[in-house]
Design a protein around this motif. Structure first.
Motif, PDB file in Angstrom:
ATOM      1  N   TRP A  27       0.828  -1.202   0.000  1.00 26.47           N
ATOM      2  CA  TRP A  27       0.000   0.000   0.000  1.00 26.47           C
ATOM      3  C   TRP A  27       0.870   1.263   0.000  1.00 26.47           C
ATOM      4  O   TRP A  27       0.568   2.236  -0.664  1.00 26.47           O
ATOM      5  N   THR A  28       1.973   1.216   0.736  1.00 22.94           N
ATOM      6  CA  THR A  28       2.900   2.351   0.751  1.00 22.94           C
ATOM      7  C   THR A  28       3.541   2.555  -0.619  1.00 22.94           C
ATOM      8  O   THR A  28       3.659   3.695  -1.100  1.00 22.94           O
ATOM      9  N   LEU A  29       3.952   1.467  -1.266  1.00 23.06           N
ATOM     10  CA  LEU A  29       4.525   1.566  -2.604  1.00 23.06           C
ATOM     11  C   LEU A  29       3.508   2.134  -3.599  1.00 23.06           C
ATOM     12  O   LEU A  29       3.855   2.957  -4.451  1.00 23.06           O
ATOM     13  N   ALA A  30       2.262   1.705  -3.482  1.00 23.23           N
ATOM     14  CA  ALA A  30       1.217   2.205  -4.378  1.00 23.23           C
ATOM     15  C   ALA A  30       0.991   3.699  -4.166  1.00 23.23           C
ATOM     16  O   ALA A  30       0.828   4.465  -5.128  1.00 23.23           O
ATOM     17  N   TRP A  31       0.982   4.128  -2.912  1.00 24.79           N
ATOM     18  CA  TRP A  31       0.782   5.548  -2.620  1.00 24.79           C
ATOM     19  C   TRP A  31       1.950   6.386  -3.142  1.00 24.79           C
ATOM     20  O   TRP A  31       1.755   7.461  -3.699  1.00 24.79           O
ATOM     21  N   PHE A  32       3.162   5.878  -2.993  1.00 23.04           N
ATOM     22  CA  PHE A  32       4.321   6.591  -3.524  1.00 23.04           C
ATOM     23  C   PHE A  32       4.267   6.681  -5.041  1.00 23.04           C
ATOM     24  O   PHE A  32       4.725   7.665  -5.633  1.00 23.04           O
ATOM     25  N   ASP A  33       3.726   5.650  -5.704  1.00 27.09           N
ATOM     26  CA  ASP A  33       3.564   5.702  -7.167  1.00 27.09           C
ATOM     27  C   ASP A  33       2.677   6.878  -7.569  1.00 27.09           C
ATOM     28  O   ASP A  33       2.961   7.586  -8.542  1.00 27.09           O
ATOM     29  N   ILE A  34       1.595   7.080  -6.825  1.00 29.26           N
ATOM     30  CA  ILE A  34       0.689   8.197  -7.116  1.00 29.26           C
ATOM     31  C   ILE A  34       1.370   9.526  -6.822  1.00 29.26           C
ATOM     32  O   ILE A  34       1.286  10.479  -7.605  1.00 29.26           O
ATOM     33  N   VAL A  35       2.070   9.592  -5.696  1.00 32.99           N
ATOM     34  CA  VAL A  35       2.746  10.834  -5.317  1.00 32.99           C
ATOM     35  C   VAL A  35       3.806  11.210  -6.347  1.00 32.99           C
ATOM     36  O   VAL A  35       3.904  12.375  -6.768  1.00 32.99           O
ATOM     37  N   LEU A  36       4.600  10.244  -6.786  1.00 32.20           N
ATOM     38  CA  LEU A  36       5.655  10.532  -7.759  1.00 32.20           C
ATOM     39  C   LEU A  36       5.086  10.923  -9.120  1.00 32.20           C
ATOM     40  O   LEU A  36       5.672  11.728  -9.836  1.00 32.20           O
ATOM     41  N   ARG A  37       3.951  10.349  -9.466  1.00 31.91           N
ATOM     42  CA  ARG A  37       3.333  10.677 -10.754  1.00 31.91           C
ATOM     43  C   ARG A  37       2.900  12.130 -10.796  1.00 31.91           C
ATOM     44  O   ARG A  37       2.932  12.764 -11.857  1.00 31.91           O
ATOM     45  N   TYR A  38       2.465  12.674  -9.660  1.00 29.80           N
ATOM     46  CA  TYR A  38       1.972  14.057  -9.624  1.00 29.80           C
ATOM     47  C   TYR A  38       2.909  14.964  -8.826  1.00 29.80           C
ATOM     48  O   TYR A  38       2.473  15.964  -8.272  1.00 29.80           O
ATOM     49  N   ARG A  39       4.180  14.600  -8.784  1.00 27.79           N
ATOM     50  CA  ARG A  39       5.164  15.428  -8.100  1.00 27.79           C
ATOM     51  C   ARG A  39       5.256  16.803  -8.746  1.00 27.79           C
ATOM     52  O   ARG A  39       5.220  16.928  -9.981  1.00 27.79           O
ATOM     53  N   ARG A  40       5.326  17.832  -7.934  1.00 25.74           N
ATOM     54  CA  ARG A  40       5.385  19.243  -8.348  1.00 25.74           C
ATOM     55  C   ARG A  40       4.088  19.721  -9.001  1.00 25.74           C
ATOM     56  O   ARG A  40       4.046  20.797  -9.596  1.00 25.74           O
ATOM     57  N   SER A  41       3.033  18.925  -8.890  1.00 27.07           N
ATOM     58  CA  SER A  41       1.725  19.353  -9.388  1.00 27.07           C
ATOM     59  C   SER A  41       0.963  20.052  -8.271  1.00 27.07           C
ATOM     60  O   SER A  41       0.994  19.617  -7.116  1.00 27.07           O
ATOM     61  N   LEU A  42       0.275  21.126  -8.607  1.00 26.30           N
ATOM     62  CA  LEU A  42      -0.430  21.911  -7.592  1.00 26.30           C
ATOM     63  C   LEU A  42      -1.600  21.135  -6.997  1.00 26.30           C
ATOM     64  O   LEU A  42      -1.806  21.132  -5.783  1.00 26.30           O
ATOM     65  N   LEU A  43      -2.381  20.466  -7.851  1.00 28.64           N
ATOM     66  CA  LEU A  43      -3.574  19.761  -7.388  1.00 28.64           C
ATOM     67  C   LEU A  43      -3.326  18.286  -7.120  1.00 28.64           C
ATOM     68  O   LEU A  43      -4.138  17.631  -6.474  1.00 28.64           O
ATOM     69  N   GLY A  44      -2.236  17.750  -7.618  1.00 28.86           N
ATOM     70  CA  GLY A  44      -1.909  16.354  -7.367  1.00 28.86           C
ATOM     71  C   GLY A  44      -2.955  15.400  -7.929  1.00 28.86           C
ATOM     72  O   GLY A  44      -3.466  15.594  -9.040  1.00 28.86           O
ATOM     73  N   PRO A  45      -3.315  14.352  -7.165  1.00 32.44           N
ATOM     74  CA  PRO A  45      -4.268  13.352  -7.668  1.00 32.44           C
ATOM     75  C   PRO A  45      -5.666  13.911  -7.961  1.00 32.44           C
ATOM     76  O   PRO A  45      -6.472  13.220  -8.588  1.00 32.44           O
ATOM     77  N   ILE A  46      -5.954  15.121  -7.506  1.00 36.77           N
ATOM     78  CA  ILE A  46      -7.264  15.715  -7.810  1.00 36.77           C
ATOM     79  C   ILE A  46      -7.437  15.898  -9.314  1.00 36.77           C
ATOM     80  O   ILE A  46      -8.557  15.978  -9.827  1.00 36.77           O
ATOM     81  N   TRP A  47      -6.310  15.943 -10.058  1.00 34.45           N
ATOM     82  CA  TRP A  47      -6.407  16.014 -11.513  1.00 34.45           C
ATOM     83  C   TRP A  47      -7.135  14.800 -12.079  1.00 34.45           C
ATOM     84  O   TRP A  47      -7.780  14.893 -13.127  1.00 34.45           O
ATOM     85  N   LEU A  48      -7.032  13.659 -11.400  1.00 30.80           N
ATOM     86  CA  LEU A  48      -7.759  12.468 -11.833  1.00 30.80           C
ATOM     87  C   LEU A  48      -9.254  12.721 -11.819  1.00 30.80           C
ATOM     88  O   LEU A  48      -9.984  12.340 -12.748  1.00 30.80           O
ATOM     89  N   THR A  49      -9.713  13.376 -10.752  1.00 29.22           N
ATOM     90  CA  THR A  49     -11.138  13.672 -10.623  1.00 29.22           C
ATOM     91  C   THR A  49     -11.575  14.722 -11.630  1.00 29.22           C
ATOM     92  O   THR A  49     -12.611  14.576 -12.295  1.00 29.22           O
ATOM     93  N   LEU A  50     -10.787  15.772 -11.766  1.00 23.50           N
ATOM     94  CA  LEU A  50     -11.164  16.866 -12.664  1.00 23.50           C
ATOM     95  C   LEU A  50     -11.199  16.422 -14.122  1.00 23.50           C
ATOM     96  O   LEU A  50     -12.130  16.755 -14.863  1.00 23.50           O
ATOM     97  N   SER A  51     -10.184  15.676 -14.553  1.00 28.91           N
ATOM     98  CA  SER A  51     -10.142  15.241 -15.954  1.00 28.91           C
ATOM     99  C   SER A  51     -11.300  14.309 -16.281  1.00 28.91           C
ATOM    100  O   SER A  51     -11.925  14.416 -17.338  1.00 28.91           O
ATOM    101  N   MET A  52     -11.605  13.390 -15.357  1.00 31.48           N
ATOM    102  CA  MET A  52     -12.736  12.494 -15.573  1.00 31.48           C
ATOM    103  C   MET A  52     -14.051  13.255 -15.557  1.00 31.48           C
ATOM    104  O   MET A  52     -14.953  12.999 -16.367  1.00 31.48           O
ATOM    105  N   GLY A  53     -14.176  14.233 -14.648  1.00 35.52           N
ATOM    106  CA  GLY A  53     -15.407  15.026 -14.585  1.00 35.52           C
ATOM    107  C   GLY A  53     -15.642  15.837 -15.843  1.00 35.52           C
ATOM    108  O   GLY A  53     -16.778  15.941 -16.330  1.00 35.52           O
ATOM    109  N   VAL A  54     -14.587  16.424 -16.403  1.00 34.52           N
ATOM    110  CA  VAL A  54     -14.724  17.196 -17.638  1.00 34.52           C
ATOM    111  C   VAL A  54     -15.155  16.293 -18.789  1.00 34.52           C
ATOM    112  O   VAL A  54     -16.019  16.661 -19.602  1.00 34.52           O
TER     113      VAL A  54
END
Length: 267
Positions: A27-54
């Motif tokens: 679970w820790t490795l999976a969470w780090f995968d998400i964190v690294l994918r959105y590193r230096r992003s202002l909204l982080g994983p929230i982009w997943l929600t916004l892109s799908m919502g649009v």
């Protein structure tokens, strides 16, 4: 050294349990995968929600007009279909790369391979959790009234997770040995998206075309989506998915028992 030797020669059940019983690691490795994918992003994983919502917001009125269906009925159908299909697709696609993307761990020492199957699944569950929240405003807008049938969503989700783990083992082993299978699976998922009632309503199918609903992804989608729309999935879908679950679990278990020690040599 003796510990590594004993781990490599333990039975398949002990090997599977060794990886499964460590959610703190995968679970820790999976969470780090998400964190690294959105590193230096202002909204982080929230982009997943916004892109799908649009995407859902843009497709809903258009497809409702194309199919001549009332928007309040079609919009939740489309929203849940897109959300769940994204979950299915990412599970299958990531399964093909499960061991290849974890090669730096597997080459350095003994790790039970199920650890990385759970890591891939946990990463997709986190992404799904960011997207399923879109169902709440859609359900409120469409006036969906839930009944006790909505509780059937949870056993359906459990069946999905069991299938996802079996598919992760199955495709992980096959795609590590035969790398071209990954491209075949990707193309197949693109085709199945149009053969699964993600964008269209099953009742609009003519009688002679209803065979496409035997697609296990269509059955799984119905088990998950129908309870959240105030309905109840058919018994046919439950039986179909139970049979599919047994089949994939047996095949994945047999491949795991025979080839789990060879994964590191295929990387």
């Amino acid at each position: 050294m003796s510990q590594a030797y004993s781990n490599l020669h333990r039975n398949a059940w002990a090997d599977w349990w060794e990886g499964t019983r460590r959610p703190d690691i995968w679970w820790t490795l999976a969470w780090f995968d998400i964190v690294l994918r959105y590193r230096r992003s202002l909204l982080g994983p929230i982009w997943l929600t916004l892109s799908m919502g649009v995407m859902i917001g843009g497709m809903g009125p258009l497809y409702s007009a194309l199919f001549g269906t009332e928007l309040s009925k079609f919009f939740p159908h489309l929203a849940l279909g897109v959300i769940f299909w994204g979950f299915f697709s990412s599970i299958v696609t990531d399964a093909c790369h499960t061991f290849v993307n974890s090669s730096h761990y597997l080459k350095q020492g003994y790790f039970p391979i199920t650890l990385f199957v759970w890591r891939s699944l946990a990463r997709n569950v986190i992404q799904f959790a960011h997207q399923i929240v879109l169902y709440i405003p859609v359900a409120l807008w469409a006036g969906i009234s839930l009944s006790w049938h909505a509780l059937l969503f949870f056993p359906a989700l459990l069946l999905l997770l069991i299938n996802a783990h079996a598919v992760g083992l199955l495709l992980g082993l096959i795609c590590t040995r035969f790398r071209d299978v990954t491209q075949i699976v990707t193309s197949l998922m693109q085709m199945l998206m149009f053969l699964t009632p993600v964008f269209w309503l099953p009742e609009n199918l003519p009688g002679r075309a209803r065979y496409v609903l035997w697609n296990p992804l269509a059955q799984m989608l119905d088990l998950l989506r129908t309870p959240l729309m105030g309905g109840m999935a058919s018994l046919h879908d439950w039986i179909g998915i139970l049979c599919w679950t047994v089949g994939t679990s047996v095949v994945a278990g047999l491949l795991f028992m025979k080839y789990r020690r060879r994964v590191v040599y295929w990387l």
